[in-house]
Design an enzyme around this catalytic site. Structure first.
Site, short mmCIF file in Angstrom:
data_model
loop_
_atom_site.label_atom_id
_atom_site.label_comp_id
_atom_site.label_asym_id
_atom_site.label_seq_id
_atom_site.Cartn_x
_atom_site.Cartn_y
_atom_site.Cartn_z
N ASP A 24 0.12 -11.60 9.98
CA ASP A 24 0.80 -11.67 11.27
C ASP A 24 0.46 -12.96 12.01
O ASP A 24 1.31 -13.59 12.64
CB ASP A 24 0.43 -10.46 12.14
CG ASP A 24 1.15 -9.19 11.68
OD1 ASP A 24 2.12 -9.29 10.92
OD2 ASP A 24 0.72 -8.09 12.10
N ARG A 84 0.83 -1.20 0.00
CA ARG A 84 0.00 0.00 0.00
C ARG A 84 0.87 1.25 0.00
O ARG A 84 1.73 1.42 0.86
CB ARG A 84 -0.91 0.00 1.22
CG ARG A 84 -1.92 1.16 1.22
CD ARG A 84 -2.82 1.14 2.41
NE ARG A 84 -3.77 0.04 2.36
CZ ARG A 84 -4.78 -0.09 3.22
NH1 ARG A 84 -4.94 0.78 4.20
NH2 ARG A 84 -5.61 -1.10 3.12
N THR A 103 -1.00 7.60 -1.20
CA THR A 103 -2.31 7.44 -1.84
C THR A 103 -3.18 6.37 -1.18
O THR A 103 -4.39 6.33 -1.39
CB THR A 103 -2.14 7.05 -3.32
OG1 THR A 103 -1.54 5.75 -3.38
CG2 THR A 103 -1.26 8.04 -4.05
N ASP A 112 -5.02 -9.40 11.84
CA ASP A 112 -4.14 -9.39 10.67
C ASP A 112 -3.76 -10.83 10.30
O ASP A 112 -3.03 -11.49 11.03
CB ASP A 112 -2.88 -8.57 10.97
CG ASP A 112 -2.01 -8.39 9.73
OD1 ASP A 112 -1.48 -9.40 9.23
OD2 ASP A 112 -1.86 -7.24 9.28
#
Length: 209
Positions: free
Chosen positions: A203, A104, A108, A200
């Site tokens: 993770d 990511r 933006t 997550d």
């Protein structure tokens, strides 16, 4: 128009409960994701075409069915998607595996493609993109974009848990792609996490923070 399939099989739902539980450790989490991916692969391959062959049983000759020479490809979105690949390959070991890496952009917040490695015969394969979570839909849309850009004609998307926002984003951007989900959750929170979700996935699969 692509369809959305939510799997309500008791075994999938049972295992998903332990996947969600914050007290489930890395080893068990990884094993459960693998098992659910296998069960979902059983459902997602329901429409594979069959052809008749002649075999000999110990008793007589027989006409029997085998899967027609359909070329399949499994594409995990790095890194969490890797946790679902082996579970699918248990059922369809001849499938080839490609990889799509996205990160990511901090400015933006849009996904940026950093790694794409696919089988050479992209146009001839039916692809299943896998990622445990479909949250905002940004990564899924970008991964489908990456495949289509390289000539893929047949794509399905498979995840464990989805938010309605993510499903809508994929449907809007790629109305020809079917979406396969083990559970459709309530919503996204302010941080882009699925609620109630599972946290997550990367993770929890790999024991990182």
């Amino acid at each position: 128009m692509g369809k959305v399939y939510v799997f309500d099989h008791p075994l999938i739902q049972h295992k998903l409960t332990y996947i969600r539980d914050k007290n489930t450790g890395t080893k068990e989490f990884r094993e459960l994701v693998d098992e659910v991916a296998t069960l979902m692969a059983f459902e997602i391959t329901r429409d594979l075409p069959l052809e008749e062959v002649e075999i000999e049983t110990p008793v007589s000759k027989a006409r029997a069915k085998v899967i027609a020479g359909k070329k399949l490809g499994v594409i995990p979105i790095l890194r969490a998607g890797i946790g679902m690949v082996d579970g699918i390959l248990k059922l369809i070991p001849a499938a080839k595996v490609g990889h799509i890496g996205l990160y990511r952009d901090p400015q933006t917040l849009k996904p940026v493609e950093y790694y794409v490695k696919l089988p050479s015969d992209v146009e001839e394969r039916d692809f299943i993109i896998v990622d445990p979570m479909l949250a905002t839909g940004g990564s899924a849309v970008a991964a489908i974009d990456a495949l289509k850009k390289r000539g893929a004609k047949s794509i399905k998307f498979m995840c464990l848990i989805a938010a309605p926002e993510g499903v809508e984003a994929v449907e809007t951007a790629h109305p020809d792609v079917d979406i396969y989900i083990a559970a459709l959750d309530e919503r996204l929170n302010d941080h882009g996490y699925i609620v109630p979700g599972l946290g997550d996935a990367g993770d929890r699969l790999f024991g990182t923070k």
